[in-house]
Design an enzyme around this catalytic site. Structure first.
Site, short mmCIF file in Angstrom:
data_model
loop_
_atom_site.label_atom_id
_atom_site.label_comp_id
_atom_site.label_asym_id
_atom_site.label_seq_id
_atom_site.Cartn_x
_atom_site.Cartn_y
_atom_site.Cartn_z
N CYS A 76 -28.21 -8.16 3.94
CA CYS A 76 -29.16 -7.24 3.34
C CYS A 76 -29.64 -6.28 4.43
O CYS A 76 -30.17 -6.75 5.45
CB CYS A 76 -30.32 -8.06 2.78
SG CYS A 76 -31.71 -7.10 2.17
N CYS B 166 -27.25 -0.17 1.85
CA CYS B 166 -27.78 -1.29 1.06
C CYS B 166 -26.58 -2.04 0.49
O CYS B 166 -25.64 -1.41 -0.02
CB CYS B 166 -28.65 -0.76 -0.09
SG CYS B 166 -29.19 -2.03 -1.24
N1 DGL Z 1 -29.17 -5.64 -0.70
C1 DGL Z 1 -30.42 -5.22 -0.15
C2 DGL Z 1 -30.14 -4.27 1.03
O1 DGL Z 1 -29.07 -4.30 1.57
C3 DGL Z 1 -31.26 -4.66 -1.24
C4 DGL Z 1 -32.66 -4.52 -0.85
C5 DGL Z 1 -33.61 -4.66 -1.97
O2 DGL Z 1 -33.69 -5.74 -2.55
O3 DGL Z 1 -34.32 -3.68 -2.20
O4 DGL Z 1 -30.97 -3.51 1.47
#
Ligand code: DGL
Length: 262
Positions: free
Chosen positions: A73, A183
């Site tokens: 993430c 993301c």
């Molecule tokens: N997959 C997360 C990232 O890479 C998402 C973040 C979120 O939950 O806003 O930033």
């Protein structure tokens, strides 16, 4: 130790875009994926909240005997990885928007970054961006509602598509030639972005680079699983409905998906 799992965590299903790359490159590894969908999106939370959620996921990973943790993430990596590295001894692999290759390859000298508010406002992102983009115009856009759409599996919904189209207009107006996805949920909208953006825009995400880095660290620290059999892949989700997660992982065998409160 080498048989112990590599544990990945994300705010939900997005980090499976990284998980898939890791499985491809390291098929013999036992892997656990923690989908913290209950707390998604992380990107709108305070830095302290993101650190606390990252600690919670790390503690669970350690209980599961993780030999390494991949923070799958960008939001958690850019806000919490330095805290995690200074408080725990196991190796952490983090993810950051792939600004460097985009800046190096851009002919137009104009690149776009689509990421969460939490990532774009983090100190780590600002430092990385500053050090690699001298002479490059960087157009940053906070992706709104994209994490929620990928979580819910409604990325082909017309309202969502119209909304996304509005959000990416600055990239079109500024005529970027590279778009960095900051993301791990966003690789799931690459086909849509390709339809909406001019053909000459190259889209970059960090999935493969993270898998390569994982392999390098496993080798360096003598942590690679030396067994010949395929590894076990266990995914834990803390939401009731796991059908979307199953759909995203349908091409992968040996994958168990379990609901768990964490
Ligand atoms: N997959 C997360 C990232 O890479 C998402 C973040 C979120 O939950 O806003 O930033």
């Amino acid at each position: 130790m080498s048989k112990h799992p590599i544990v990945l965590f994300d705010s939900g299903v997005g980090g499976t875009s990284i998980l898939k790359e890791v499985i491809h490159l390291l098929p013999h590894e036992n892997i656990v994926y923690l989908a913290d969908s209950k707390n998604a999106p992380y990107g709108l939370r305070t830095r302290q909240d993101i650190i606390n959620l990252s600690i919670k996921n790390t503690e669970l990973a350690i209980q599961m005997e993780a030999k390494m943790i991949i923070v799958a993430c960008n939001t958690a990596s850019t806000n919490a990885i330095s805290f995690l590295r200074s408080h725990y001894t196991l190796p952490f692999i983090g993810i950051e928007p792939a600004i460097k290759p985009a800046a190096l390859n851009s002919k137009a000298k104009r690149i776009g970054v689509l990421a969460t508010k939490g990532t774009l406002s983090s100190e780590l992102f600002k430092q990385t961006s500053e050090s690699f983009t001298k002479g490059i115009n960087v157009i940053e856009v906070i992706g709104e509602g994209i994490v929620e759409a990928v979580e819910g599996g409604w990325t082909d919904d017309k309202t969502f598509v119209d909304n996304l189209n509005q959000q990416i207009q600055p990239f079109i107006k500024e005529d970027i030639d590279y778009l960095v996805l900051g993301c791990t949920h966003f690789p799931y909208i690459i086909p849509l972005l390709k339809e909406l953006l001019p053909k000459h825009v190259t889209i970059i995400d960090s999935g493969r680079a993270v898998a390569r880095q994982t392999k390098a660290v496993l080798e360096e620290q003598h942590l690679k699983n030396t067994e010949d059999s395929f590894g076990h892949i266990n995914i834990y989700t803390n939401t009731v409905n796991s059908s979307h997660l199953r759909e995203l992982m349908k091409d992968f065998k040996n994958v168990n998906i379990t609901q768990k409160d964490f």
